[in-house]
Design an enzyme around this catalytic site. Structure first.
Site, short mmCIF file in Angstrom:
data_model
loop_
_atom_site.label_atom_id
_atom_site.label_comp_id
_atom_site.label_asym_id
_atom_site.label_seq_id
_atom_site.Cartn_x
_atom_site.Cartn_y
_atom_site.Cartn_z
CE LYS A 173 -34.73 -24.13 18.47
NZ LYS A 173 -33.76 -25.41 18.89
CB SER A 175 -29.27 -27.25 16.57
OG SER A 175 -29.10 -28.56 16.69
CD GLU A 248 -30.01 -17.60 4.37
OE1 GLU A 248 -28.96 -18.30 3.57
OE2 GLU A 248 -30.34 -16.44 4.21
CB CYS A 282 -27.09 -25.65 3.18
SG CYS A 282 -25.96 -24.12 3.43
CG ASN A 283 -22.46 -24.21 0.48
OD1 ASN A 283 -21.70 -25.09 0.91
ND2 ASN A 283 -21.87 -23.23 0.85
CG HIS A 448 -25.65 -18.32 1.85
ND1 HIS A 448 -25.14 -19.23 0.97
CD2 HIS A 448 -26.18 -19.15 2.90
CE1 HIS A 448 -25.37 -20.33 1.31
NE2 HIS A 448 -26.09 -20.45 2.46
P1 NAD Z 1 -33.78 -28.60 11.26
O1 NAD Z 1 -34.54 -27.64 10.43
O2 NAD Z 1 -33.99 -29.68 11.74
O3 NAD Z 1 -33.51 -27.46 12.55
C1 NAD Z 1 -32.88 -26.37 12.38
C2 NAD Z 1 -33.29 -25.45 13.84
O4 NAD Z 1 -34.82 -25.21 13.44
C3 NAD Z 1 -33.15 -26.26 15.10
O5 NAD Z 1 -32.80 -25.29 16.11
C4 NAD Z 1 -34.34 -26.65 15.22
O6 NAD Z 1 -34.91 -26.97 16.84
C5 NAD Z 1 -35.53 -25.62 14.65
N1 NAD Z 1 -36.83 -26.16 14.39
C6 NAD Z 1 -37.32 -27.04 14.11
N2 NAD Z 1 -38.69 -26.96 13.86
C7 NAD Z 1 -39.03 -25.93 14.18
C8 NAD Z 1 -40.35 -25.38 14.36
N3 NAD Z 1 -41.62 -25.68 14.34
N4 NAD Z 1 -40.45 -24.01 14.72
C9 NAD Z 1 -39.10 -23.27 15.23
N5 NAD Z 1 -38.10 -23.86 15.32
C10 NAD Z 1 -37.85 -25.17 14.55
O7 NAD Z 1 -32.33 -28.25 10.56
P2 NAD Z 1 -30.97 -29.18 11.10
O8 NAD Z 1 -31.16 -30.63 10.93
O9 NAD Z 1 -30.08 -28.46 12.24
O10 NAD Z 1 -29.91 -28.48 9.80
C11 NAD Z 1 -29.98 -28.85 8.52
C12 NAD Z 1 -30.55 -28.29 7.59
O11 NAD Z 1 -30.17 -27.13 7.59
C13 NAD Z 1 -30.48 -28.81 6.02
O12 NAD Z 1 -31.66 -28.94 5.38
C14 NAD Z 1 -29.49 -27.68 5.34
O13 NAD Z 1 -29.41 -27.66 4.27
C15 NAD Z 1 -29.90 -26.49 6.24
N6 NAD Z 1 -29.01 -25.36 6.19
C16 NAD Z 1 -29.11 -24.45 5.33
C17 NAD Z 1 -28.14 -23.39 5.45
C18 NAD Z 1 -28.25 -22.42 4.49
O14 NAD Z 1 -27.50 -21.30 4.59
N7 NAD Z 1 -29.11 -22.16 3.63
C19 NAD Z 1 -26.98 -23.53 6.20
C20 NAD Z 1 -26.82 -24.63 6.77
C21 NAD Z 1 -27.86 -25.66 6.91
#
Ligand code: NAD
Length: 479
Positions: A173, A175, A248, A282-283, A448
């Site tokens: 899925k 974004s 992650e 994120c990092n 990671h």
């Molecule tokens: P988000 O959590 O808003 O969305 C991420 C994904 O999760 C999207 O596809 C969204 O549709 C889905 N999602 C949201 N709610 C859900 C639910 N209830 N059930 C299933 N899926 C759901 O995050 P974002 O705004 O797209 O990305 C930014 C965030 O991601 C930041 O917090 C960033 O730190 C984190 N991030 C972490 C890493 C890592 O490797 N740790 C890497 C990149 C981004």
């Protein structure tokens, strides 16, 4: 304007829902594509297709599965400029960085293909005569990969490549904010001969499509990259069938700068880690702790560096360092956090506001904040923008305890020329990654993974690949 459909069982198909979501170019705010809003039925159809395809896929020799990954890498390289432009346009990533993401993604497929002959089990000594205990590593089944918008293409590969090489099939899925590069990639790989159902892509919201994918009894593991909030929701939904999760999540990376650091190296590494993709990584360094004796000199240098950051359209030919933030929601959040920090007493040394020279887009100034204390929101919560709060410390142990005083545990860094100090800090910092005397950014052969609220499990390298394997033991008694 492009309009994408769901990709299920080897075909582009209409969603059950006729509603669509608009995808914008953040620099211009123009609508550049439409994707399906998606429905629970779409999620279920994709999962069923993946489940059926997995029976045959897992029985292929891993080296045969690897050939498809190599073909994907080849197709990405053949279309590298087109894919980079698509990526830059949908999320305001400067074109040079978008190109890096595309190229690393191709390498990621090849790297994982290389595991084909190295997925290994063990033979354990039995307590009985004439018995072998075989420990197998088996595919889990169907992997659900849920992607964020910040590195959408690379993160898709981070889920697809290790899943497929280990004999799983996938439902991804993307974004809703940045799905285009992924959807173009599917069109490009349509002719590589991948069996139907092995790889499925379903667009839709997290709360409907993401939730349905997580709750289904077909799903073997959900691999999410996203926010802590989404991680919590996924853990709740995964509890329905005790489905495995690999999460992650967000970060709040500290950078510790000691008095004996190479200061220019520290300043350059911290600023480049902060402006890369406008701090939406994120990092990247989200808070800086500087030893008091060098604080003034450090602030002088980092102020000049932050003030020199060039901000422009992602495609501008003046080689900008960063561009617009990804969305209105994102800039509103960043602005709100900076304003709140000011109310809590932070002093703005550089930036602090939206960039007014652009009529359209979500541009925020590279921002340096001083007069910071540990309990402020700007030190405790992820900003995900070009904002650097800086605080002083007196002893290394104090810096380590300030760095650890946070609910996130993804990445951290320390700058010092003293071997004992960096070894002590890397041992004590409660973060999945610690970078010594370099910028925050991981390698595809590393691992990671976040501590605390930054996640469960991890990605990349051998250990990331093994995330998609089920350990199974066979006791073989013979005569
Ligand atoms: P988000 O959590 O808003 O969305 C991420 C994904 O999760 C999207 O596809 C969204 O549709 C889905 N999602 C949201 N709610 C859900 C639910 N209830 N059930 C299933 N899926 C759901 O995050 P974002 O705004 O797209 O990305 C930014 C965030 O991601 C930041 O917090 C960033 O730190 C984190 N991030 C972490 C890493 C890592 O490797 N740790 C890497 C990149 C981004």
């Amino acid at each position: 304007m492009k309009e994408y459909q769901q990709y299920i069982n080897g075909k582009f198909v209409k969603s059950i829902s006729s509603e669509v979501t608009k995808v914008l170019n953040p620099c211009t705010e123009e609508v550049i594509s439409l994707i399906p809003k998606g429905a629970i039925e779409d999620a279920n159809r994709a999962l069923e297709a993946a489940q059926e395809a997995q029976l045959e896929w897992k029985s292929l020799a891993a080296i045969e599965r690897a050939k498809y990954l190599n073909k994907m890498a080849f197709v990405i390289r053949e279309n590298r400029v087109f894919l980079a432009k698509t990526l830059a346009k949908e999320q305001a990533k400067i074109i040079s960085l978008a190109q890096v993401e595309i190229d690393v993604t191709a390498d990621y497929f090849d790297y994982n293909a290389g595991w084909a002959r190295r997925i290994e089990g063990e033979i354990i000594q039995s307590d009985r005569r004439k018995e072998h205990i075989f420990l197998h590593k088996a595919p889990i089944g169907v992997v659900v990969g849920i992607c964020p918008w910040n590195f959408p293409f690379f993160v898709m590969a981070r889920k697809v490549a290790p899943s497929l090489i280990t004999g799983n099939t996938c439902v991804i899925k993307p974004s809703c904010t940045a799905p285009n590069t992924i959807m173009e990639f599917i069109k490009l790989i349509e002719n590589i001969g991948l069996p139907n159902g092995v790889l499925n892509f379903v667009c839709g919201s997290g709360t409907i499509v993401g939730n349905a994918l997580t709750k289904s009894p077909i799903t073997g593991i959900v691999s999410l990259t996203g926010s802590v909030f989404a991680g919590q929701k996924i853990m709740e939904a995964a509890a329905t069938n005790i489905t495995r999760v690999s999460l992650e999540l967000g970060g709040k990376a500290p950078a510790i700068v000691c008095a004996d650091a190479d200061m220019d190296l520290a300043v350059n590494a911290i600023v480049s880690s902060k402006v890369i993709f406008s701090g939406q990584v994120c990092n990247c360094a989200e808070r800086v702790y500087v030893e008091e004796t060098i604080y003034d000199e450090f602030m002088d240098k980092i102020s000049k560096k932050m003030a020199a950051v060039k901000v422009d359209d992602a495609f501008a030919d003046n080689n900008p360092d960063m561009s617009s933030l990804v969305s209105k929601d994102q800039i509103d959040k960043v602005e709100e956090m900076v304003n709140y920090a000011k109310k809590e007493g932070a002093e703005v040394l550089i930036g602090g506001s939206r960039l007014s020279k652009f009529d359209k887009g979500y541009y925020f100034e590279p921002t340096l904040l001083a007069n910071i204390s540990q309990n402020m929101q700007i030190i405790q919560e992820e900003v995900f923008g070009p904002i650097l709060p800086v605080m002083k410390f007196n002893t290394l142990d104090e810096a380590i305890s300030l760095a650890n005083d946070c609910e996130y545990g993804l990445t951290s860094s320390i700058f010092s020329e003293n071997f004992n100090k960096v070894m002590h800090a890397s041992n004590e910092l409660q973060f999945g990654e610690t970078y010594i005397n370099r910028e925050h950014f991981e390698a595809i052969q590393g691992f990671h993974a976040g501590w605390k609220k930054s996640g469960i499990g991890g990605a990349d390298g051998k250990h990331g690949m093994e995330e998609y394997l089920q350990t199974k033991v066979v006791y073989a008694q013979y005569k």
